[in-house]
Enzyme design. Structure first.
Site, PDB file in Angstrom:
ATOM      1  N   ASP A  81     -11.028  -8.929  59.959  1.00  0.00           N
ATOM      2  CA  ASP A  81      -9.638  -9.005  60.404  1.00  0.00           C
ATOM      3  C   ASP A  81      -9.078  -7.641  60.784  1.00  0.00           C
ATOM      4  O   ASP A  81      -8.215  -7.544  61.663  1.00  0.00           O
ATOM      5  CB  ASP A  81      -8.770  -9.628  59.303  1.00  0.00           C
ATOM      6  CG  ASP A  81      -8.895 -11.137  59.271  1.00  0.00           C
ATOM      7  OD1 ASP A  81      -9.899 -11.661  59.779  1.00  0.00           O
ATOM      8  OD2 ASP A  81      -7.990 -11.804  58.725  1.00  0.00           O
ATOM      9  N   CYS A 122     -15.136 -11.506  52.650  1.00  0.00           N
ATOM     10  CA  CYS A 122     -13.894 -11.138  53.331  1.00  0.00           C
ATOM     11  C   CYS A 122     -13.005 -12.332  53.669  1.00  0.00           C
ATOM     12  O   CYS A 122     -13.285 -13.459  53.308  1.00  0.00           O
ATOM     13  CB  CYS A 122     -14.204 -10.260  54.532  1.00  0.00           C
ATOM     14  SG  CYS A 122     -14.716  -8.609  54.017  1.00  0.00           S
ATOM     15  N   ASP A 123     -11.951 -12.037  54.424  1.00  0.00           N
ATOM     16  CA  ASP A 123     -10.739 -12.839  54.454  1.00  0.00           C
ATOM     17  C   ASP A 123     -10.923 -14.343  54.638  1.00  0.00           C
ATOM     18  O   ASP A 123     -10.388 -15.137  53.880  1.00  0.00           O
ATOM     19  CB  ASP A 123      -9.814 -12.312  55.560  1.00  0.00           C
ATOM     20  CG  ASP A 123      -9.298 -10.923  55.253  1.00  0.00           C
ATOM     21  OD1 ASP A 123      -9.968 -10.199  54.505  1.00  0.00           O
ATOM     22  OD2 ASP A 123      -8.238 -10.555  55.765  1.00  0.00           O
ATOM     23  N   LYS A 124     -11.627 -14.775  55.687  1.00  0.00           N
ATOM     24  CA  LYS A 124     -11.719 -16.209  55.957  1.00  0.00           C
ATOM     25  C   LYS A 124     -13.011 -16.823  55.439  1.00  0.00           C
ATOM     26  O   LYS A 124     -13.156 -18.042  55.446  1.00  0.00           O
ATOM     27  CB  LYS A 124     -11.609 -16.471  57.476  1.00  0.00           C
ATOM     28  CG  LYS A 124     -10.369 -15.885  58.114  1.00  0.00           C
ATOM     29  CD  LYS A 124      -9.104 -16.288  57.368  1.00  0.00           C
ATOM     30  CE  LYS A 124      -7.883 -15.542  57.879  1.00  0.00           C
ATOM     31  NZ  LYS A 124      -7.926 -14.098  57.654  1.00  0.00           N
ATOM     32  N   CYS A 195     -11.956  -4.440  51.739  1.00  0.00           N
ATOM     33  CA  CYS A 195     -10.977  -3.353  51.687  1.00  0.00           C
ATOM     34  C   CYS A 195     -10.369  -3.224  50.295  1.00  0.00           C
ATOM     35  O   CYS A 195     -10.103  -4.213  49.623  1.00  0.00           O
ATOM     36  CB  CYS A 195      -9.907  -3.562  52.741  1.00  0.00           C
ATOM     37  SG  CYS A 195     -10.560  -3.413  54.420  1.00  0.00           S
ATOM     38  N   GLU A 492      -2.162 -12.353  62.208  1.00  0.00           N
ATOM     39  CA  GLU A 492      -1.564 -11.519  61.174  1.00  0.00           C
ATOM     40  C   GLU A 492      -0.666 -10.468  61.816  1.00  0.00           C
ATOM     41  O   GLU A 492      -1.008  -9.904  62.850  1.00  0.00           O
ATOM     42  CB  GLU A 492      -2.644 -10.832  60.340  1.00  0.00           C
ATOM     43  CG  GLU A 492      -3.428 -11.801  59.470  1.00  0.00           C
ATOM     44  CD  GLU A 492      -4.453 -11.103  58.599  1.00  0.00           C
ATOM     45  OE1 GLU A 492      -4.731  -9.904  58.850  1.00  0.00           O
ATOM     46  OE2 GLU A 492      -4.988 -11.750  57.682  1.00  0.00           O
ATOM     47  N   SER A 518      -1.190  -9.813  57.016  1.00  0.00           N
ATOM     48  CA  SER A 518      -2.371  -9.290  56.351  1.00  0.00           C
ATOM     49  C   SER A 518      -2.053  -9.093  54.882  1.00  0.00           C
ATOM     50  O   SER A 518      -0.892  -8.889  54.499  1.00  0.00           O
ATOM     51  CB  SER A 518      -2.759  -7.946  56.976  1.00  0.00           C
ATOM     52  OG  SER A 518      -3.608  -7.230  56.130  1.00  0.00           O
TER      53      SER A 518
END
Length: 618
Positions: A81, A122-124, A195, A492, A518
């Site tokens: 992202d 990570c995010d998704k 992150c 985001e 985000s």
């Protein structure tokens, strides 16, 4: 007892062809009859959170085979992202969640796998795999790649920890020279891993612990630390034990829907609120719950947010605290332990590793006398301070744990950062189905805010306006047509919020959007406005200069315009016909893939999941 699913392809004369193909993958004669475990990896060289996962699938497979199973690895996609941020690439981020869920379902069902290990980060990716696990409802274990170490550098003469958001904010701040920006760029993201702050990836990996689907430390143990290897090895032998329990002992308690119950979702959301997790977690938890037919809704989130305190503040809410600091303070188990002391979670629920969450807390909460020496050593794992893309590359230890529950990283209820939590659901005429704000990142001075609207039809226009000094102190930036349908893809808004900070407006303005934020966003940033503009939401009718009222303590978001004026605007919008409820003067190419996503998606209040029933209603 349920039969092993894999026997559909491994037993019977008519399956000679399938067995022949299995043999070609390395299955031996004596292996037929063993549970086949799918290992869903997400290695990619595009994403620092996944760049070190290449060998993790085979590490898990090694343990599966030692335990008497057959391991078969495959990969899903993974989008970064941060790299996709601020341009058309972000349109693909949220839709990739559905693709990941589908790809796991397709592979597991097509090959009749008996159980599943999900290697995410990570995010998704974690949400997509969670959705698949609830859909499939076969024994599943989650193990993530872990967070990256925080960067360390001297900024304006002060040594400090850094993360991705620092690089973004400082790059847009004219008070920093090109040389200073370059130093920060080179040090902010120091190692492999997700992150380093409490952004979406780390938030979701922490929530898998609270849901009971991963091991203690999954959300906080650094990607670089050698102790993380044991999580992958545990996943391998645990999943074989779970498969045998289900298929040979008829123990349905090991299934995802038996572990991730409504009460487990409430525990996870309570954790999220207490640690000030990313607002994206709301979107993802709603989506995962729907896949498992769990009746978890925005109303539940609103209820919990009113009495769960904020016990932990991590970057971006607190710039000097990162996941390595949360781990030193005892990680997720320590936060859950404090919630347990306050009577705010259900500890009778089963997990993949313990008979109950309460039993797990007895062993892993560092504030308890019963905490094992193994756990205390585990939570002393420290950053190595060496840039690397290699997992398990260092074994540094802190000299002592952070057990200060008064002023430390993790607080007790009596010393909470705030009596209500780090997330809140706001309702009102502007968001009758709800909206989300990360209160942990909002300055106390603007918890109540009234200002004039400055309306933009896209994120790009908002960024141009902010950087062009079009936004003034006291205004409410409205960014619309960025919802799941309107974007499409629900971008985001990290750049708009970061640039408001860069311009010194972080505590002087609000931002409202039907898009999302985000995990790195902070400030008075209200997202997930539902219904969204593209489906006829009131946010589409806001005009520049309108008064917007925000009251976080009272959970209100209100467009202060007469009903008659709103009705007139609605009529004028409807009169546009095919052009109604669409952005004006926005030039954005939309691919067929994104159009397909937009055609079936729902709004943020429903998790932006697909609703195939829409096809039947047409």
């Amino acid at each position: 007892m349920p039969p092993y699913r894999s026997r559909t392809t491994t037993h019977g004369r008519n399956m000679a062809g399938a067995r022949s193909l299995w043999r070609a993958t390395g299955v031996k004669n004596e292996d037929f009859g063993k549970p086949i475990i799918a290992v869903a990896n997400s290695f990619t060289q595009f994403v620092p959170g996944h760049v070190h996962l290449k060998d993790m699938g085979q590490l898990v497979a090694e343990e599966i085979e030692k335990a008497g199973g057959i391991a078969k690895e495959f990969n899903t996609i993974a989008i970064d992202d941060g790299i996709a941020m601020g341009h058309g690439g972000m349109l693909y981020s949220l839709p990739s969640r559905e693709l990941i869920a589908d790809s796991v379902e397709y592979m597991v069902n097509a090959h009749c796998a008996d159980a599943l290990v999900c290697i995410s980060n990570c995010d998704k990716i974690t949400p997509g795999m969670l959705m698949a696990s609830m859909r499939l409802n076969i024994p599943t274990v989650f193990v993530s790649g872990g967070p990256m170490e925080a960067g360390k550098a001297e900024v304006k003469g002060v040594k400090r920890a850094l993360d991705l958001i620092d690089a973004m904010v400082i790059a847009a701040d004219d008070h920093y020279s090109d040389g200073e920006v370059e130093v920060i760029e080179q040090t902010a993201c120091a190692t492999c891993g997700s992150c380093s702050g409490m952004f979406t990836a780390n938030s979701m990996n922490c929530l898998t612990e609270a849901l009971g689907l991963s091991f203690p430390g999954n959300g906080s143990m650094l990607a670089t630390h050698s102790d993380r290897e044991q999580l992958f090895r545990k996943a391998g032998h645990t999943i074989v034990d779970m498969a045998r329990s289900y298929y040979e002992q008829d123990d349905a308690a090991v299934l995802p829907r038996s572990i991730a119950t409504l009460e487990a979702f409430e525990n996870a959301m309570s954790l999220d609120i207490a640690m000030g997790g990313s607002t994206n977690t709301v979107l993802h938890l709603l989506a995962v719950a729907q896949e498992g037919n769990v009746p978890f809704t925005m109303a539940d989130i609103d209820r919990l947010s009113r009495h769960v305190p904020c016990l932990c503040k991590v970057a971006p809410a607190k710039n000097d605290v990162h996941m390595e600091d949360v781990h030193r303070a005892g990680g997720v188990m320590a936060i859950l332990g404090q919630l347990d002391r306050a009577g705010l979670i259900n500890t009778s629920l089963r997990t993949i590793h313990s008979p109950t969450l309460g039993a797990a807390l007895d062993a892993w909460d560092i504030s308890r006398d019963s905490c094992s020496e193994e756990a205390q050593l585990f939570y002393r794992a420290a950053p190595g301070g060496v840039p690397t893309q290699k997992a398990f590359s260092q074994s540094s230890r802190y000299e002592a744990l952070d057990t200060d529950r008064e002023k430390g990283v993790i607080r007790s209820k009596n010393h909470a950062f705030s009596t209500d939590g780090g997330l809140a659901v706001l309702f009102g005429n502007l968001a009758p189905e709800g909206s989300i704000v990360k209160t942990a990142g909002v300055d106390e001075s603007i918890l109540k805010f009234t200002g004039k609207a400055k309306v933009y039809e896209s994120q790009e226009a908002a960024v141009a306006g902010i950087l062009g000094n079009d936004v003034e102190a006291g205004e409410v930036v409205i960014v619309r047509y960025e919802g799941p349908k309107g974007g499409p893809g629900m971008q985001e808004m990290l750049y708009p919020t970061s640039y408001l900070k860069s311009k010194g407006l972080g505590k002087l303005c609000a931002l409202i959007t039907d898009g999302r934020f985000s995990g790195g966003s902070s400030g008075l940033s209200i997202g997930h406005v539902s219904p969204e503009a593209a489906e006829g939401g009131l946010i589409a009718l806001v005009e520049t200069g309108d008064t917007i009222v925000i009251d976080i303590p009272e959970r209100i978001i209100h467009l202060d315009v007469d009903d008659a004026v709103i009705a007139d605007r609605h009529a004028r919008m409807e009169a546009k016909g095919a052009a109604a409820w669409k952005p004006q003067n926005r030039n954005r190419p939309i691919s067929s893939a994104l159009k397909a996503y937009a055609a079936l998606t729902t709004n943020a209040a429903r998790g932006a999941v697909r609703d195939v029933n829409q096809l039947e209603r047409r």
